[in-house]
Design a protein around this motif. Structure first.
Motif, PDB file in Angstrom:
ATOM      1  N   PHE A  93      -5.729   7.993   4.134  1.00 18.32           N
ATOM      2  CA  PHE A  93      -4.901   9.199   4.118  1.00 18.32           C
ATOM      3  C   PHE A  93      -3.483   8.859   4.566  1.00 18.32           C
ATOM      4  O   PHE A  93      -2.500   9.205   3.905  1.00 18.32           O
ATOM      5  CB  PHE A  93      -5.532  10.250   5.025  1.00 18.32           C
ATOM      6  N   TYR A  94      -3.370   8.162   5.687  1.00 21.02           N
ATOM      7  CA  TYR A  94      -2.060   7.820   6.217  1.00 21.02           C
ATOM      8  C   TYR A  94      -1.344   6.838   5.289  1.00 21.02           C
ATOM      9  O   TYR A  94      -0.145   6.970   5.031  1.00 21.02           O
ATOM     10  CB  TYR A  94      -2.227   7.216   7.612  1.00 21.02           C
ATOM     11  N   GLY A  95      -2.097   5.850   4.759  1.00 16.79           N
ATOM     12  CA  GLY A  95      -1.493   4.876   3.856  1.00 16.79           C
ATOM     13  C   GLY A  95      -1.022   5.502   2.563  1.00 16.79           C
ATOM     14  O   GLY A  95       0.026   5.125   2.022  1.00 16.79           O
ATOM     15  N   GLY A  96      -1.793   6.475   2.032  1.00 19.13           N
ATOM     16  CA  GLY A  96      -1.352   7.175   0.829  1.00 19.13           C
ATOM     17  C   GLY A  96      -0.059   7.926   1.053  1.00 19.13           C
ATOM     18  O   GLY A  96       0.852   7.905   0.208  1.00 19.13           O
ATOM     19  N   TRP A  97       0.044   8.607   2.211  1.00 13.84           N
ATOM     20  CA  TRP A  97       1.282   9.331   2.531  1.00 13.84           C
ATOM     21  C   TRP A  97       2.450   8.359   2.715  1.00 13.84           C
ATOM     22  O   TRP A  97       3.555   8.591   2.216  1.00 13.84           O
ATOM     23  CB  TRP A  97       1.082  10.160   3.801  1.00 13.84           C
ATOM     24  N   LEU A  98       2.206   7.235   3.436  1.00 18.87           N
ATOM     25  CA  LEU A  98       3.277   6.265   3.629  1.00 18.87           C
ATOM     26  C   LEU A  98       3.760   5.691   2.300  1.00 18.87           C
ATOM     27  O   LEU A  98       4.956   5.424   2.132  1.00 18.87           O
ATOM     28  CB  LEU A  98       2.791   5.124   4.530  1.00 18.87           C
ATOM     29  N   SER A  99       2.827   5.512   1.348  1.00 18.17           N
ATOM     30  CA  SER A  99       3.248   4.965   0.055  1.00 18.17           C
ATOM     31  C   SER A  99       4.086   5.974  -0.719  1.00 18.17           C
ATOM     32  O   SER A  99       4.926   5.583  -1.534  1.00 18.17           O
ATOM     33  CB  SER A  99       2.028   4.527  -0.763  1.00 18.17           C
ATOM     34  N   ASP A 100       3.859   7.284  -0.490  1.00 12.31           N
ATOM     35  CA  ASP A 100       4.747   8.301  -1.070  1.00 12.31           C
ATOM     36  C   ASP A 100       6.114   8.270  -0.407  1.00 12.31           C
ATOM     37  O   ASP A 100       7.145   8.434  -1.064  1.00 12.31           O
ATOM     38  CB  ASP A 100       4.148   9.704  -0.878  1.00 12.31           C
ATOM     39  N   LYS A 101       6.130   8.070   0.896  1.00  9.74           N
ATOM     40  CA  LYS A 101       7.376   8.171   1.658  1.00  9.74           C
ATOM     41  C   LYS A 101       8.205   6.896   1.585  1.00  9.74           C
ATOM     42  O   LYS A 101       9.426   6.954   1.448  1.00  9.74           O
ATOM     43  CB  LYS A 101       7.053   8.499   3.122  1.00  9.74           C
TER      44      LYS A 101
END
Length: 405
Positions: A65-73
């Motif tokens: 979850f956190y990695g997916g968000w970081l890859s968006d950001k």
């Protein structure tokens, strides 16, 4: 579905797809036999093995979850390369250490690193393919090769005596390093095309996800589905091992290979057969196969191989229908600028694997395998109900339009 869409795949998409195949082939040479190694060589209990493997799945889920968000950001490149590096180091620890503490750290670290590769990788494919049908084909092909690797891996491991040996983890570490190098090459070829604008903050993403009740119900149903599926992994292996099934390592190798080969053989024929079916009907059919498999497991005789192979075939047909479909549904639901966050949030369903490994080990140790798989059959009925509610839930207009902040 037309295979002509393959011509639209850029190098980065092929790296995700073929890299998945390479890593999963070496992964399945040894990982399905980890429970045997921990039980046979280190004397760990069923509950402790379940706790270690369950912690791995939980960490992988939260990091996804956190990695997916970081890859968006921050873009996909840095997250994927970091994930490959951490994976290589964690798996090396599994191959070199002979102390339970460091083995546990290696297992948990491998779960953390997987969370940094899986969701960003699927989001990268979505970024790279503008045509929805091409994205759908890429997700199906990735899943197909994942299972082809899962079919080849155990057979190679058993055939060459690598299946329950720690040194095999060093081959897996090398695969992650090769994948990292391939990503470096692919992003260099893509240049500016692979860069992403900074995405929204975590609070804004959480607000969008909370408002999307249809997506939340889908994720809840998927979590329970993963809990049921988890009983095919560590609990089933421990059940067969403790029940004294003859040639248990060979049987486990054949069960894992049967699962993967069934999917390899039937995935695209079933996709063609059900392509025009309503999604609700496909979900119902897949869960029905899951339920039938749990009943077969509950009634199994550990001395009769064909019984367990038949149960795995039923489970695999359900998996063949459901798992690629769930990734396609997430891709359809996600706004364009939140692909990584939605794939990451969908990975929360992996908590079902974590809970399932621990719960399955505990029920197995206290009440036996028949009760465990009987309970899983009943849980399949609850999953059907949740999918029904999710299909009827209204979705917020800003998510449908892809303009949510």
């Amino acid at each position: 579905m037309s295979w002509a869409y393959l011509r639209q795949f850029p190098p980065l998409v092929w790296i995700v797809i073929l890299g998945t195949f390479m890593v999963r082939t070496t992964f399945f040479m040894v990982w399905p036999f980890l429970s045997i190694l921990l039980y046979r060589d280190y004397g760990l209990s069923a509950t402790l093995i379940g706790l270690i493997l369950g912690s791995t799945a939980a960490i992988s889920t939260l990091v996804s979850f956190y990695g997916g968000w970081l890859s968006d950001k921050w873009g996909r490149r840095n997250i994927l390369l970091f994930g490959c590096l951490v994976s290589a180091l964690s798996v090396s620890l599994l191959g070199l250490s002979h102390q339970v503490f460091w083995l546990a750290i290696g297992v948990i670290g491998s779960g953390l690193s997987y969370g940094l590769i899986d969701s960003p990788g699927k989001a990268l494919m979505a970024d790279s393919l503008a045509e929805p049908k091409a994205r759908e084909l890429a997700l199906h092909l990735r899943y197909f090769l994942l299972n082809l690797g899962a079919a080849i891996g155990p057979l190679l491991g058993v055939s060459y005596g690598l299946s329950a040996r720690q040194e095999t983890f060093l081959l897996l570490s090398g695969s992650y390093l090769l994948l990292g190098l391939a990503f470096m090459f692919g992003f260099r070829l893509a240049g500016a095309q692979a860069s992403s604008a900074a995405g929204p903050g975590m609070r804004a993403v959480l607000r969008v996800l909370w408002q999307d009740r249809g997506f939340l119900l889908l994720t809840m149903a998927n979590m329970l589905l993963m809990l049921v599926y988890a009983q095919f992994e560590s609990p089933l292996i421990q059940y067969l091992t403790r029940a004294g099934a003859p040639e248990v390592e060979r049987l486990i190798g054949w069960l894992v290979a049967t699962n993967a080969l069934t999917i390899v053989i039937l995935q695209f024929p079933l996709l063609h057969l059900t392509a025009n079916w309503p999604i609700k009907r496909r979900l119902q059919l897949g869960v029905a196969f899951f339920l039938s498999a749990q009943l077969q497991f509950a009634l199994g005789d550990t001395a009769i191989w064909w019984h367990w192979i038949a149960a795995v075939i039923l489970l695999s047909i359900g998996e063949c229908i459901l798992f690629p479909l769930l990734n396609v549904l997430v891709d359809q639901m996600a706004p364009e600028h939140l692909k990584g966050s939605y794939f990451g949030a969908a990975s929360i369903s992996g908590l079902g694997i974590a809970i399932g490994a621990l719960l399955g080990g505990w029920i197995l140790a206290n009440w036996g395998g028949s009760l465990l798989y009987g309970c899983m059959a009943l849980l399949c009925l609850a999953i059907l109900q949740l999918y029904g509610w999710g299909a009827k839930a209204p979705r917020p207009s800003q998510v449908r339009a892809g303009t949510g902040a």
